[in-house]
Design a protein around this motif. Sequence first.
Motif, short mmCIF file in Angstrom:
data_model
loop_
_atom_site.label_atom_id
_atom_site.label_comp_id
_atom_site.label_asym_id
_atom_site.label_seq_id
_atom_site.Cartn_x
_atom_site.Cartn_y
_atom_site.Cartn_z
N ALA A 43 -59.44 26.91 -8.96
CA ALA A 43 -58.67 25.98 -9.98
C ALA A 43 -57.33 25.59 -9.29
O ALA A 43 -56.93 26.21 -8.48
CB ALA A 43 -58.20 26.57 -11.24
N PRO A 44 -57.03 24.17 -9.37
CA PRO A 44 -55.93 23.63 -8.79
C PRO A 44 -54.50 24.33 -9.30
O PRO A 44 -54.40 24.94 -10.51
CB PRO A 44 -55.61 22.18 -9.19
N THR A 45 -53.58 24.58 -8.56
CA THR A 45 -52.41 25.15 -8.85
C THR A 45 -51.55 24.21 -10.07
O THR A 45 -51.04 24.71 -10.87
CB THR A 45 -51.24 25.23 -7.67
N SER A 46 -51.68 23.15 -9.72
CA SER A 46 -51.12 22.09 -10.56
C SER A 46 -51.94 20.56 -10.80
O SER A 46 -52.60 20.27 -9.87
CB SER A 46 -49.82 21.59 -10.38
N ALA A 47 -52.31 20.38 -11.93
CA ALA A 47 -52.95 19.22 -12.22
C ALA A 47 -52.74 18.71 -13.80
O ALA A 47 -52.53 19.42 -14.62
CB ALA A 47 -54.32 19.07 -12.16
N ILE A 48 -52.27 17.31 -13.90
CA ILE A 48 -52.19 16.70 -15.33
C ILE A 48 -53.09 16.13 -15.51
O ILE A 48 -53.58 15.11 -14.72
CB ILE A 48 -50.84 16.23 -15.15
N ALA A 60 -50.23 26.73 -13.13
CA ALA A 60 -48.85 27.07 -12.68
C ALA A 60 -48.02 26.18 -13.72
O ALA A 60 -48.30 25.11 -13.68
CB ALA A 60 -48.23 26.97 -11.49
N GLN A 61 -46.96 26.47 -14.03
CA GLN A 61 -46.13 25.65 -15.13
C GLN A 61 -45.62 24.50 -14.05
O GLN A 61 -45.13 24.43 -12.95
CB GLN A 61 -44.85 26.42 -15.66
N VAL A 62 -45.51 23.18 -14.55
CA VAL A 62 -44.99 22.14 -13.88
C VAL A 62 -43.66 21.72 -14.65
O VAL A 62 -43.27 21.91 -15.93
CB VAL A 62 -45.77 20.94 -13.92
N ASN A 63 -42.72 21.20 -13.81
CA ASN A 63 -41.37 20.82 -14.47
C ASN A 63 -41.13 19.51 -14.18
O ASN A 63 -41.32 18.93 -13.28
CB ASN A 63 -40.30 21.70 -13.72
N ASN A 71 -40.75 20.42 -19.21
CA ASN A 71 -41.54 21.24 -18.61
C ASN A 71 -42.98 21.41 -19.40
O ASN A 71 -42.99 21.29 -20.44
CB ASN A 71 -41.38 22.77 -18.23
N ILE A 72 -44.31 21.62 -18.72
CA ILE A 72 -45.30 21.95 -19.66
C ILE A 72 -46.04 22.94 -18.87
O ILE A 72 -46.19 23.31 -17.44
CB ILE A 72 -46.46 20.56 -19.25
N ASP A 73 -46.36 24.27 -19.62
CA ASP A 73 -46.83 25.49 -19.17
C ASP A 73 -48.46 25.30 -18.86
O ASP A 73 -49.25 24.05 -19.32
CB ASP A 73 -46.99 26.78 -20.37
N SER A 74 -48.89 26.30 -18.15
CA SER A 74 -50.54 26.03 -17.65
C SER A 74 -51.40 26.09 -19.00
O SER A 74 -50.90 27.19 -19.76
CB SER A 74 -50.63 27.27 -16.75
N ASN A 75 -52.14 25.15 -19.00
CA ASN A 75 -53.10 25.28 -20.19
C ASN A 75 -52.26 24.75 -21.50
O ASN A 75 -52.76 25.40 -22.56
CB ASN A 75 -53.83 26.82 -20.55
N GLU A 76 -51.12 24.12 -21.38
CA GLU A 76 -50.54 23.71 -22.58
C GLU A 76 -50.54 22.11 -22.35
O GLU A 76 -50.63 21.66 -21.24
CB GLU A 76 -49.14 24.32 -22.82
N PHE A 77 -50.02 21.11 -23.49
CA PHE A 77 -49.72 19.78 -23.32
C PHE A 77 -48.81 19.57 -24.14
O PHE A 77 -48.10 20.24 -24.77
CB PHE A 77 -51.17 19.28 -23.92
N TYR A 103 -44.16 15.08 -11.20
CA TYR A 103 -43.56 16.24 -11.75
C TYR A 103 -42.98 17.27 -10.64
O TYR A 103 -43.61 16.87 -9.40
CB TYR A 103 -44.66 17.11 -12.61
N THR A 104 -42.46 18.27 -10.89
CA THR A 104 -41.93 19.14 -9.61
C THR A 104 -42.70 20.53 -9.80
O THR A 104 -42.76 21.13 -11.08
CB THR A 104 -40.48 19.31 -9.66
N ILE A 105 -43.32 21.04 -8.86
CA ILE A 105 -43.75 22.55 -8.66
C ILE A 105 -43.36 23.23 -7.48
O ILE A 105 -43.74 22.50 -6.40
CB ILE A 105 -45.35 22.45 -9.23
N ASN A 106 -42.93 24.37 -7.47
CA ASN A 106 -42.52 25.10 -6.27
C ASN A 106 -41.67 24.28 -5.34
O ASN A 106 -41.78 24.24 -4.24
CB ASN A 106 -43.91 25.54 -5.57
N GLY A 107 -40.70 23.63 -5.88
CA GLY A 107 -39.76 22.84 -5.37
C GLY A 107 -40.05 21.50 -4.66
O GLY A 107 -39.45 20.66 -4.01
N GLN A 108 -41.43 21.33 -4.91
CA GLN A 108 -41.95 20.07 -4.26
C GLN A 108 -42.31 18.88 -5.47
O GLN A 108 -42.81 19.53 -6.43
CB GLN A 108 -43.35 20.15 -3.51
N ARG A 109 -42.12 17.61 -5.09
CA ARG A 109 -42.53 16.61 -6.09
C ARG A 109 -43.59 16.03 -6.04
O ARG A 109 -44.18 15.67 -4.89
CB ARG A 109 -41.08 15.52 -5.98
N VAL A 110 -44.43 15.91 -7.00
CA VAL A 110 -45.94 15.49 -6.86
C VAL A 110 -46.01 14.23 -7.69
O VAL A 110 -45.74 14.22 -8.72
CB VAL A 110 -46.75 16.44 -7.55
#
Length: 253
Positions: free
Chosen positions: A112-117, A143-146, A171-177, A199-206
């Motif tokens: 599973a990806p760490t982050s995906a919207i 993981a949560q995205v911010n 922010n959006i928690d994992s498995n939330e919308f 979005y931002t995750i682990n200090g990086q902008r995606v």
Amino acid sequence: MSQVDTVNVDAATSDVTLDVSNRIRNDSSVILTELHQFGNVELEDVQIRAVNDGRTFVRVPISNVPGEGSRNATLDDNDIPAGNITIVATFTAGTDRQTIQQSLRYSKYSPAPTSAIALTDVGITRSGGTLTINGEAANVGTAQVNSVLISAANTDGVTPVGPTKEYFIDNIDSNEFETFEATVNASSNLDQIPIQVEYTINGQRVSSTLPVDIGTIESQSDSNQEGGSPLLAIGLLMIVVVGAGIGVYRWRN
């Protein structure tokens, strides 16, 4: 004087089985094979291979299998396709070259990806020349995205406009919308509208761009017109009543 000793020699027997299974190791899919010799004949020149639709994808030699013994082999190759795979073991037992095989349904492991919207439950309405896109931004990662920012991508035929050029979600928690909205001017010949999600995750902008099918667009203009007719009628009625009151006042005077 001579002496004769009698020695009992077991008859040569060969009883070979092959077990296969799909396993996950080091975040990748592998096929684990176990070749068993329940007889007393040693198996020599042993080779294990994975075959799909007549094509061999990986071939692994293993050590001789002693009588009443077994050997394991792991088939690990990214080129092995998912689906029905045949595992073939070829060996020499005594003077005979033999083959045994087993089939399994091979599943490719995909972490599973760490982050995906993902954009879900999307609807589009039109008001004049403006399209309003509503839906849900779902976090399908682990993981949560911010600092999530959603807008229509500015491309040929697509221009973000007010009142919602950009939609911000803290922010959006994992498995939330969370719900979102974007307004845009778009050419009438487009089949899709690109939606940009940042979005931002682990200090990086995606940043990613997700296409949204236009499909059937509901028009808000009709409903607004229908809703405006009663107000217009009420306004006209008030004018008539006021006018009548003025006429009565003047007639009495």
